[in-house]
Motif scaffolding. Structure first.
Motif, mmCIF file in Angstrom:
data_model
loop_
_atom_site.group_PDB
_atom_site.id
_atom_site.type_symbol
_atom_site.label_atom_id
_atom_site.label_comp_id
_atom_site.label_asym_id
_atom_site.label_seq_id
_atom_site.Cartn_x
_atom_site.Cartn_y
_atom_site.Cartn_z
ATOM 1 N N ILE A 35 0.844 -1.204 0.000
ATOM 2 C CA ILE A 35 0.000 0.000 0.000
ATOM 3 C C ILE A 35 0.870 1.240 0.000
ATOM 4 C CG2 ILE A 35 -1.712 1.281 1.346
ATOM 5 C CD1 ILE A 35 -2.816 -1.379 2.312
ATOM 6 N N ALA A 36 1.948 1.240 0.808
ATOM 7 C CA ALA A 36 2.845 2.401 0.864
ATOM 8 C C ALA A 36 3.463 2.672 -0.504
ATOM 9 C CB ALA A 36 3.924 2.161 1.912
ATOM 10 N N ALA A 37 3.856 1.609 -1.198
ATOM 11 C CA ALA A 37 4.441 1.796 -2.525
ATOM 12 C C ALA A 37 3.411 2.283 -3.533
ATOM 13 C CB ALA A 37 5.058 0.465 -2.994
ATOM 14 N N GLU A 38 2.201 1.773 -3.448
ATOM 15 C CA GLU A 38 1.144 2.160 -4.386
ATOM 16 C C GLU A 38 0.786 3.633 -4.263
ATOM 17 O OE1 GLU A 38 -1.549 1.758 -7.417
ATOM 18 O OE2 GLU A 38 -0.133 0.227 -6.712
ATOM 19 N N PHE A 39 0.772 4.146 -3.036
ATOM 20 C CA PHE A 39 0.339 5.529 -2.811
ATOM 21 C C PHE A 39 1.518 6.473 -2.602
ATOM 22 C CE2 PHE A 39 -3.356 3.010 -1.832
ATOM 23 C CZ PHE A 39 -4.396 3.757 -2.337
ATOM 24 N N GLY A 40 2.738 5.988 -2.694
ATOM 25 C CA GLY A 40 3.908 6.844 -2.587
ATOM 26 C C GLY A 40 4.074 7.477 -1.221
ATOM 27 N N LEU A 41 3.864 6.712 -0.167
ATOM 28 C CA LEU A 41 3.982 7.239 1.195
ATOM 29 C C LEU A 41 5.445 7.311 1.605
ATOM 30 C CD1 LEU A 41 1.089 5.236 2.909
ATOM 31 C CD2 LEU A 41 0.977 7.453 1.739
ATOM 32 N N HIS A 42 5.773 8.311 2.384
ATOM 33 C CA HIS A 42 7.161 8.521 2.798
ATOM 34 C C HIS A 42 7.589 7.412 3.759
ATOM 35 C CE1 HIS A 42 10.759 10.479 4.408
ATOM 36 N NE2 HIS A 42 10.701 11.275 3.351
#
Length: 374
Positions: free
Chosen positions: A89-96
């Motif tokens: 999910i972090a990679a999909e939404f570009g989360l820091h």
């Protein structure tokens, strides 16, 4: 019968291949799918698009694709995800990465941080623990955490702890399409409002506990009951209030920023609602700080009462020692083994000496009682 057996031979292996636990998302095909996802939905014009809650027809990747193609925003809710579960999910939404690390490991201080086009907000949830009687080991408040990633077209909420469920909040927002149409910032406001409303409820309950302890400390004890209150109870309540204070005080500045400073990710209309949340939070903070100071005063008063009680006990012991000293002195004199002592062989010597002892003791007792020592 042979045809049935042949059919079973074909079906059973197929069932075994698909017998893995199903959490609403096909984790074999989508790296953004996770068993920690509680709900995932696309909201367009304030209404939930596509499948209903819990049907599991959308993965986070699919939801994001639909939101970007057709408009609207994605709201993904997670509960205590692991690093592996949150990585897709972090990679999909570009989360820091720093925000992701905080969201996974929890135990964060309430804060508001900005990473590029994403706001990362941490809230501490507080739940009052019901108890029949406050003891030195009673748990008064229980804490949890809600992290919120707010982007232009997505909201990701990460919850830690058994309290602070957002299921009812999601349903309430879905019943108010006009507010939900304001976008992700409307969800962020709703979460902040629910957290602060929880603080207000806990404040009232803690106030009752403090009032109970205060009454016990300053009321006259019943006859035969021990004086004062166990200091451990007061200290435990103070520790719980301090934990409450750590959740409330750091959140005041982020709420003020959200209500006063213009932000691209916060709708101007929603910013007005944040002012109301900030006002309620300021009131809670004042009350919690007051609780801390009041408990300091109660603890000091309880210790002072214990010291006064010890002084009273010492005065009584000293008074009785002074009274007993008179017969001790007389008996000590006449207990000496000498023949030539005054009134030793006198017929009325014993009753007169005992009478004098009684008179002197009664006189000392009366004087001490008049002075408040007995």
């Amino acid at each position: 019968m042979s045809m049935i057996r042949d059919l079973r031979a074909v079906v059973r292996p197929a069932l075994r291949k698909t017998s893995a636990p199903y959490n609403g998302y096909d984790t074999t095909r989508d790296p953004s799918a996770s068993s920690a996802v509680v709900d995932c939905a696309v909201y367009r014009d304030g209404r939930r698009a596509g499948s209903g809650e819990g049907t599991g027809c959308l993965t986070p990747r699919e939801a994001m694709r639909r939101a970007r193609e057709d408009g609207g925003f994605v709201w993904i809710g997670l509960h205590e995800p692991t690093e592996a579960e949150f990585a897709g999910i972090a990679a999909e939404f570009g989360l820091h990465p720093l925000a992701v690390e905080d969201a996974v490991h929890a135990h964060q201080r309430p804060k508001l941080e900005r990473y590029d086009d994403t706001l990362f907000t941490v809230f501490k949830t507080i739940h009052y623990v019901e108890h029949a009687e406050l003891t030195a080991t009673s748990e008064v408040v229980e804490t949890g955490e809600v992290m919120c990633f707010t982007g232009r077209d997505f909201v990701i909420t990460v919850r830690h702890g058994g309290q602070g469920s957002l299921r009812a909040l999601r349903k309430r927002l879905q019943d108010d399409p006009e507010l939900l149409a304001k976008g992700p910032s409307a969800v962020l406001h709703a979460i902040a409002d629910q957290v602060v409303d929880g603080y207000l409820a806990v404040v009232d309950a803690v106030q009752d506990d403090i009032d109970e302890v205060e009454i016990e400390v300053f009321s006259a004890p019943a006859k035969g009951s021990p004086r004062g209150v166990d200091a451990g109870r007061i200290y435990q309540l103070k520790r719980e209030v301090l934990e409450f204070k750590r959740a409330v005080s750091p959140l005041l500045r982020p709420m003020q920023l959200l209500s006063e400073r213009p932000m691209r990710l916060v709708d101007p209309d929603i910013q007005t609602y944040f002012r109301d949340v900030a006002d309620h939070l300021a009131r809670v903070q004042e009350q919690v700080v007051g609780f801390d100071e009041l408990l300091n005063s109660i603890l000091q008063a309880n210790l002072a009462q214990a010291s006064v009680a010890q002084n009273e006990d010492m005065r009584k012991i000293t008074s009785w020692a002074a009274i007993i000293a008179v017969p001790t002195m007389v008996c000590g004199v006449y207990g000496m083994n000498f023949d030539n002592m005054p009134e030793l062989h006198w017929k009325y010597g014993y009753p007169i000496s005992m009478g004098m002892v009684a008179v002197v003791c009664l006189g000392i007792h009366r004087i001490l009682k008049r002075n408040g020592w007995l």
